[in-house]
Design an enzyme around this catalytic site. Structure first.
Site, PDB file in Angstrom:
ATOM      1  CE  LYS A  79      71.598 -28.866 -71.263  1.00 23.80           C
ATOM      2  NZ  LYS A  79      71.595 -29.279 -72.559  1.00 23.80           N
TER       3      LYS A  79
ATOM      4  CE  LYS B 160      77.573 -36.990 -70.012  1.00 24.17           C
ATOM      5  NZ  LYS B 160      77.441 -38.485 -70.081  1.00 24.17           N
TER       6      LYS B 160
ATOM      7  CG  LEU C  47      63.724 -32.551 -82.048  1.00 23.69           C
ATOM      8  CD1 LEU C  47      63.596 -32.424 -83.344  1.00 23.69           C
ATOM      9  CD2 LEU C  47      62.877 -31.713 -81.122  1.00 23.69           C
ATOM     10  N   GLY C  48      62.066 -35.740 -78.920  1.00 24.17           N
ATOM     11  CA  GLY C  48      61.085 -36.746 -78.587  1.00 24.17           C
ATOM     12  C   GLY C  48      61.881 -37.613 -77.437  1.00 24.17           C
TER      13      GLY C  48
ATOM     14  CB  SER D 104      63.007 -39.453 -71.578  1.00 19.59           C
ATOM     15  OG  SER D 104      64.507 -39.547 -71.287  1.00 19.59           O
TER      16      SER D 104
ATOM     17  CB  THR E   6      63.571 -21.507 -69.080  1.00 22.34           C
ATOM     18  OG1 THR E   6      63.989 -21.643 -70.131  1.00 22.34           O
ATOM     19  CG2 THR E   6      63.155 -22.913 -68.380  1.00 22.34           C
TER      20      THR E   6
ATOM     21  NE  ARG F 256      64.818 -26.553 -66.132  1.00 18.99           N
ATOM     22  CZ  ARG F 256      64.508 -27.768 -66.703  1.00 18.99           C
ATOM     23  NH1 ARG F 256      63.728 -28.381 -66.498  1.00 18.99           N
ATOM     24  NH2 ARG F 256      65.427 -28.053 -68.062  1.00 18.99           N
TER      25      ARG F 256
ATOM     26  CD  GLU G 288      67.230 -24.646 -67.619  1.00 22.47           C
ATOM     27  OE1 GLU G 288      66.781 -25.316 -68.263  1.00 22.47           O
ATOM     28  OE2 GLU G 288      66.523 -23.415 -67.434  1.00 22.47           O
TER      29      GLU G 288
END
Length: 334
Positions: free
Chosen positions: A90, A102, A130-131, A133, A153, A227, A230
């Protein structure tokens, strides 16, 4: 969290030392590095959820940028061997504040690396894990187990994914290959449509998708709209100048950055703006510092929305007069 090796007989055990603190606290960062003889820093501390930062621009910018700058300067002062920033896809031509912060943080490391010294600064940029939080996987699993619907979305939204184990291994290997100021990009394979991931998870959990083609299905998929901030599609590179490395899944990107002298002035301005709650100034600085940052405005920030006519506080109250602002000392002189 600090790691320290202890020799127990013929085996070498690693002690994990958990320390509670704020990454923006320069003195604490230096004390932890010195007392635990830290040789490598993996800087992960940041607000990474796009909508969260869009709604909290001030704290998002302060934590993501100054947390990195503070930790990096502490590492440089203490002559840490390697400092690796965990970045994100991003940060590439960002449309949101999180991505811009960032990319700003990446430039801090690039600028410090250009000064030379004993600390080797590098950053590793990749997509979703993947997986983790913040991953959609646990969200989808929970929604499916509750009978749905599964929320997506947009039907065309795609994201890059890799497993926790793969990400951790590649980050460590990339950091070991750094020469200073490197922007590493991990091979994330082909991007995946989020709706395809949702359908696959529904099937793997023993259910059928309920849609216009299957009214007797079990779990419906509902589109909620993109959102704040995004993108439909994420990117991993800014420019086209990229070279391979000795590892087939790790690439090195050559990207321009601001010199430290110019960047430090922006950091001083940004810290002053954060202290004065000057949202408009923060946005202007990010646009100036981050090439390609396209931001539609501050309409999603909760404090900015509270400044609309008839609300409290008023917009003028969000920006205290400059004469009331505290004197900000340049980072390297603290």
């Amino acid at each position: 969290m600090a790691l320290r090796d202890q020799v127990q007989g013929k085996e070498r055990a690693t002690e994990i030392v958990a320390i509670l603190g704020n990454v923006c606290n320069r003195h604490l960062m230096e004390a932890v590095i010195e007392r635990f003889k830290v040789d490598t820093v993996y800087h992960v501390a940041a607000y990474k959820q796009v909508p969260l930062v869009e709604r909290n621009v001030i704290e998002g910018a302060h934590n993501n940028i100054f947390g990195t700058a503070t930790a990096a300067l502490a590492a440089k002062k203490c002559e840490v061997g390697h400092f690796v920033l965990i970045s994100t896809d991003k940060a590439v031509r960002p449309t949101n504040v999180m991505g811009a912060t960032k990319r700003f943080a990446e430039q801090v490391l690039q600028a410090l690396a250009s000064q030379g010294g004993k600390t080797c600064f590098s950053m590793v940029r990749f997509g979703n894990v993947l997986g983790s939080s913040g991953s959609v996987v646990p969200l989808f699993r929970r929604q499916i187990s509750q009978g749905g619907p599964v929320t997506v979305t947009h039907p065309e939204v795609t994201r890059y994914f890799m497993t926790v184990q793969e990400a951790a291994q590649l980050v460590i290997q990339a950091g070991s290959m750094a020469s200073g100021g490197d922007v590493f990009v991990l091979d994330m394979h082909e991007p995946i449509k989020i709706v395809d991931l949702a359908r696959k998870m529904i099937h793997l959990m023993g259910y059928e998708v309920k849609d216009e083609n299957s009214y007797r299905g079990d779990i419906a998929i509902v589109y909620t709209g993109l959102r704040p901030g995004e993108k439909l599609f994420e990117e991993l590179l800014i420019g086209e100048s990229v070279t391979g490395t000795e590892h087939p899944k790790i690439m090195r990107a050559e990207e321009d950055h601001l010199p430290w002298e110019e960047l430090e002035k922006m950091l001083v301005e940004l810290e002053d703006a954060c202290q004065r709650l000057d949202l408009a100034a923060i946005r202007r600085i990010l646009i100036k510092a981050v090439d390609g940052f396209q931001h539609t405005g501050l309409k999603d920030d909760l404090l900015w929305r509270a400044s609309e006519p008839g609300a409290v506080p008023a917009e003028s109250e969000l920006r205290a007069p400059r004469t009331q602002s505290a004197k900000v000392t340049p980072l390297h002189k603290r």
